[in-house]
Design a protein around this motif. Structure first.
Motif, PDB file in Angstrom:
ATOM      1  N   VAL A  77       0.747  -1.305   0.008  1.00 41.25           N
ATOM      2  CA  VAL A  77      -0.383   0.304  -0.235  1.00 41.25           C
ATOM      3  C   VAL A  77       0.931   0.681  -0.569  1.00 41.25           C
ATOM      4  O   VAL A  77       1.955   1.650   1.183  1.00 41.25           O
TER       5      VAL A  77
ATOM      6  N   ILE B 199       6.728  -0.612   7.202  1.00 39.96           N
ATOM      7  CA  ILE B 199       7.289   0.514   6.066  1.00 39.96           C
ATOM      8  C   ILE B 199       8.274  -0.127   5.296  1.00 39.96           C
ATOM      9  O   ILE B 199       8.920  -0.384   6.312  1.00 39.96           O
TER      10      ILE B 199
ATOM     11  N   ARG C 173      10.949   2.424   2.367  1.00 38.88           N
ATOM     12  CA  ARG C 173      11.116   3.276   2.133  1.00 38.88           C
ATOM     13  C   ARG C 173      11.886   3.945   0.207  1.00 38.88           C
ATOM     14  O   ARG C 173      13.207   2.643   0.433  1.00 38.88           O
TER      15      ARG C 173
ATOM     16  N   GLY D 115      10.667   2.059   9.987  1.00 32.78           N
ATOM     17  CA  GLY D 115      10.279   1.988  10.286  1.00 32.78           C
ATOM     18  C   GLY D 115       8.893   2.903  11.899  1.00 32.78           C
ATOM     19  O   GLY D 115       8.645   4.089  10.424  1.00 32.78           O
ATOM     20  N   GLU D 116       8.079   2.456  11.721  1.00 31.96           N
ATOM     21  CA  GLU D 116       6.747   3.361  12.184  1.00 31.96           C
ATOM     22  C   GLU D 116       7.540   3.887  12.973  1.00 31.96           C
ATOM     23  O   GLU D 116       8.448   3.947  14.128  1.00 31.96           O
TER      24      GLU D 116
ATOM     25  N   LYS E  27      -4.230   9.057   5.764  1.00 28.53           N
ATOM     26  CA  LYS E  27      -4.674   8.445   4.570  1.00 28.53           C
ATOM     27  C   LYS E  27      -5.130   7.465   5.293  1.00 28.53           C
ATOM     28  O   LYS E  27      -4.876   6.899   6.258  1.00 28.53           O
TER      29      LYS E  27
ATOM     30  N   GLU F 262      -6.456   3.190   4.068  1.00 30.71           N
ATOM     31  CA  GLU F 262      -6.659   2.060   3.014  1.00 30.71           C
ATOM     32  C   GLU F 262      -7.123   1.113   3.395  1.00 30.71           C
ATOM     33  O   GLU F 262      -7.750   0.913   4.791  1.00 30.71           O
TER      34      GLU F 262
ATOM     35  N   LEU G  12      -7.452  -6.115   5.795  1.00 31.74           N
ATOM     36  CA  LEU G  12      -7.293  -5.106   6.443  1.00 31.74           C
ATOM     37  C   LEU G  12      -7.858  -4.043   6.904  1.00 31.74           C
ATOM     38  O   LEU G  12      -7.398  -3.340   5.263  1.00 31.74           O
TER      39      LEU G  12
ATOM     40  N   ILE H 192      -6.121  -0.052   7.734  1.00 33.29           N
ATOM     41  CA  ILE H 192      -4.709   0.306   7.236  1.00 33.29           C
ATOM     42  C   ILE H 192      -5.202   2.595   7.868  1.00 33.29           C
ATOM     43  O   ILE H 192      -6.009   2.576   6.916  1.00 33.29           O
TER      44      ILE H 192
ATOM     45  N   MET I 278      -3.531   6.517   8.620  1.00 37.88           N
ATOM     46  CA  MET I 278      -1.954   7.087   8.714  1.00 37.88           C
ATOM     47  C   MET I 278      -2.774   8.208   8.913  1.00 37.88           C
ATOM     48  O   MET I 278      -3.385   9.495   8.715  1.00 37.88           O
TER      49      MET I 278
ATOM     50  N   ILE J 235       1.030   5.042  12.189  1.00 37.59           N
ATOM     51  CA  ILE J 235       0.580   3.987  11.017  1.00 37.59           C
ATOM     52  C   ILE J 235      -0.470   2.748  12.047  1.00 37.59           C
ATOM     53  O   ILE J 235       0.437   2.591  13.124  1.00 37.59           O
TER      54      ILE J 235
ATOM     55  N   SER K  76      -3.144  -0.484  12.069  1.00 32.15           N
ATOM     56  CA  SER K  76      -3.993  -1.512  11.369  1.00 32.15           C
ATOM     57  C   SER K  76      -4.948  -2.384  11.537  1.00 32.15           C
ATOM     58  O   SER K  76      -4.379  -2.532  12.756  1.00 32.15           O
TER      59      SER K  76
ATOM     60  N   LEU L 106      10.137  11.504   8.667  1.00 34.07           N
ATOM     61  CA  LEU L 106       8.641  10.522   8.418  1.00 34.07           C
ATOM     62  C   LEU L 106       8.253  11.267   7.719  1.00 34.07           C
ATOM     63  O   LEU L 106       7.680  10.799   7.184  1.00 34.07           O
TER      64      LEU L 106
ATOM     65  N   GLU M 190       7.799  12.792   3.809  1.00 33.32           N
ATOM     66  CA  GLU M 190       7.157  12.326   3.039  1.00 33.32           C
ATOM     67  C   GLU M 190       5.787  12.493   2.451  1.00 33.32           C
ATOM     68  O   GLU M 190       5.098  12.286   3.707  1.00 33.32           O
TER      69      GLU M 190
END
Lengths: 339, 339
Positions: free
Chosen positions: A139, A161, A163, B100-101, B135, B137, B147, B149, B151, B157, B159, B336, B339
DNA sequence: TATTAGCACTCTCTTTGTATGAGTGCTAAC
DNA sequence: GTTAGCACTCATACAAAGAGAGTGCTAATA
C-alpha cells in the motif's frame, strides 16, 4: 515403591496445606484429619522423607514437599477438577466476535490467564515449521513510502514501512506483485535468503534499484512473521512471591530472551506440560513452576499459553483454567484461518 | 536565603558523593577536599540541615541530601556537561536509514536510553491534539476479511482486521474509499463518534450492513492511532535498586496505567523536565526521580522520552543523554512526516 | 505387629545485654 | 571565624538466654 494409602493421604495433606499456607506442616495438624496419633504421622512422614518426597527446612520445623514429592502428587494423587461451565462460558464470552490478529488474541488470553490465576502468564503466537506465505500486499503511503503487508498460513499478519529510492509507479507495483507471486507466496521464510534475493534483484536489470528495498523488506517481514512472539502479562505478580525474592531479577532478565521462554512453554509433545522447579533445567526458574498448554490450529499444535508461578502454585485450580483458555485460543485461531 | 560559596561547595560534595556511593556522607571525608577542619564542615552541614537541604538518617550517621537539597543542586549547582561528539554520533548512527513506524523508533530510543543510563526508560509515541487522519487504505485478506490501515498526520500507522458480513465487491470498496475521503480524511478522531457513524451507516440504505463493520473498525482505528502509547524498557533495572525495594511492586503496577505514566513524562511546557521524588505527586514514585525530555515534530512538542530511577540518579550524566536522544527522535520523526 | 504416649532433644526465633565504631554537637581555646 | 577535644547518640554486630514448635526414640499398649 508403591505407597500405602495412608502415606498417600499424608503426602497429599502436606502438599495441599503447604500450597495453601506456604508454611512447613507439622504432624500435629495432620493427625486431626486422619484419626491417628501424631506419632504415627511422624513415623510415616519420616519414611516419606527417606524416599525424598518430603523435606525438613530444619530439625524442629514441620515438613515441606520436595519438588520430587510434588511431581508424584501431580502424577498420582492430585484430584482432577474441571472448571465449571459458568467459568468456561465467562471466558469464552470474552472471545466471542473477536476481531483482530493472532497476537491480539494471545495478548487477551495472557491477560485473562494472569487475572484468573494470579500468576505471571505467557503466551506464544502461532509458530508452524510448515508455515508459508499466503498473501502479500503493498500500500503506498507517500510518494516514496509504501507499507508492505504479509499474511502467513498461520494467520499471522505483519506490516512494515519501506522507503524506496524513487517514486513507485504502477509498472513497478505490478512487477513487485509478480515477483511476490512467483517467488514468495506459498514458500516458507527458510526458502529464501539474502543471496537468493540479491541474485533475483540483479536479474531485474534497470528495475533492480527500485525493487531491492521492497524485496529486502518483504524478506525481513517473512522472517519476522515466521518467528514466534512471546507475550508476558502480569510480571509484577512475581514480585509478591516471597520464595522467589532472590530469583525475581534473574527471571525478569530471562523474560527478555524470547527463545528461552518459548522453549520452556512449548516443551514436549503433550498438550499440557508441567515443569516443577529444577525440571526446567534453568537456574533462574529453579524455584518456579511453569504450567503450559498447547493450542492447536488445524489439528497441529502451533503455540501455547501458560503461567509461571512459585512451586507452591495451586495446580488443581490453575491447570484446568490454562487448558480451557488454550482450547478457546485454538478455536478462535482456527476460525480465523478458515476464512 | 543565599548560600555562601563554602556551603554550596559542601552541599555539592555531599550530593555528588551520595549519588556515587548511596551512603550517608560524614564530615571527615569532606574536609579533605576543602582544606578546613571536620568541625567547620559539621557546623556548615548543621546549618544546611536547618534549612532542609540535608538530612540525617540517625544521629550518628552522616548526612544525605533531602529532595529539596537535590532540587537546589539541580537548579543552581549542577555542572552542565554535554555529551561528547563521539557519543552523540554513536547514538545518531543507530537511527541512520531508519525504516519503520514511529512506535519502532521510540521503542529503539527507549532501549538505547535504558542501556546508556542503566535505568528504566519510558517513551511516548507522538500525540498531537491537532492530529488528523492523513490516509485510509483497505486491503482484502480473505473473502470476508479485510485489513484497514490508517495513517495519521503524526506519522502513526495502525492497522486492524475487520470481518464483514458478506463478500466485499469492488463497488463496496469504492464506497468505502469515498466515505473515508468525505468523512474521515483530514478530520481528527474527536470529530466523529458512534452516533455520527451510525447515522452515516443508516443513510447508506442497503449497503449499510456491509459498511457498518468497516466504518466501526475505522473509527476504532482512528481513536487508537490518536491515543499516545507508552513504551517501557528495562523494567528489571529497578529491581537492583535497594532504596526502591519497597516501592517496586507499586511502581510496576503503575506502569500498567499508561495515562498516569504519560502525564508524568510529558509534564510541563519545558523541553526538559525533572521530577524529584515527591514532586511527582504520586506515592508510588516518591523515592524515584523522573527525568524526561520532549521531542518536537514540526516545531511542536508531540511526545517525550525519559528515564525513571532512584532519587540518587546521576543527573549530570543522564540529563544530556536524554536530551540528545529526544532531539534525535524528533529529527527522525520529522523526516518521516515530510515524505 | 502396628500404634501410641511420653520425653529428651534440636533448632529457630525473639529478646536482652554488651561492646564497637562512626559521626555528631557543644565548648573552650586559638 | 576556625579548630581541637570530648562527651554523647545511635546503628550494628555479637553473645547469651528463654520460649516454642516439632522431631526421633523408647517403652508400653491393643
Amino acid at each position: 515403591m508403591e505407597l500405602s494409602d495412608r502415606k498417600k493421604k499424608i503426602l497429599t495433606a502436606v502438599i495441599e496445606r503447604y500450597i495453601q499456607t506456604g508454611e512447613p506442616v507439622g504432624s500435629k495438624v495432620l493427625c486431626e484429619g486422619l484419626s491417628v496419633s501424631s506419632a504415627t504421622v511422624r513415623n510415616e512422614m519420616s519414611e516419606l522423607s527417606d524416599i525424598g518426597y518430603l523435606e525438613q527446612p530444619h530439625t524442629s520445623a514441620g515438613r515441606i514437599p520436595s519438588q520430587k514429592g510434588i511431581r508424584f502428587y501431580i502424577n498420582n494423587l492430585m484430584p482432577v477438577y474441571d472448571i465449571s461451565n459458568a467459568d468456561r462460558f465467562s471466558v469464552q464470552s470474552r472471545f466471542d466476535n473477536f476481531d483482530g490478529e493472532p497476537k491480539d488474541i494471545l495478548a487477551d488470553a495472557a491477560k485473562i490467564l494472569s487475572d484468573i490465576t494470579g500468576c505471571t502468564s505467557v503466551a506464544i503466537t502461532p509458530y508452524d515449521i510448515n508455515a508459508f506465505i499466503k498473501k502479500v500486499e503493498m500500500v503506498p503511503l507517500g510518494a516514496r513510502t509504501v507499507l508492505i503487508i504479509i499474511m502467513m498460513s498461520t494467520g499471522v499478519i505483519k506490516s512494515k514501512i519501506c522507503r524506496c529510492d524513487g517514486e513507485l509507479d504502477i509498472k513497478s507495483a505490478e512487477l513487485f506483485y509478480n515477483i511476490a507471486a512467483a517467488y514468495f507466496i506459498g514458500r516458507s521464510s527458510d526458502d529464501f535468503n539474502v543471496a537468493a534475493i540479491q541474485s533475483l534483484a540483479v536479474s531485474l536489470g534497470d528495475k533492480a534499484l527500485m525493487m531491492t528495498p521492497l524485496l529486502v523488506t518483504l524478506t525481513d517481514l517473512a522472517k519476522e512473521a515466521s518467528m514466534c512472539n512471546i507475550i508476558i502479562e502480569g510480571q509484577s505478580k512475581l514480585l509478591g512471591c516471597k520464595e522467589l525474592e532472590s530469583d525475581v531479577y534473574n527471571i525478569f532478565e530471562q523474560f527478555k530472551n524470547s527463545a528461552s521462554i518459548a522453549s520452556l512453554i512449548n516443551k514436549g509433545n503433550e498438550k499440557t506440560n508441567i515443569l516443577i522447579g529444577r525440571e526446567s533445567m534453568n537456574r533462574s526458574f529453579e524455584n518456579t513452576s511453569i504450567i503450559s498448554s498447547k493450542y492447536s490450529v488445524g489439528g497441529r499444535f502451533v503455540g501455547a499459553v501458560g503461567v509461571i508461578g512459585p512451586v507452591r502454585i495451586d495446580y488443581s485450580r490453575v491447570i484446568p483454567n490454562i487448558i480451557n483458555i488454550s482450547d478457546i485460543v485454538g478455536n478462535v485461531l482456527s476460525e480465523l484461518i478458515e476464512e
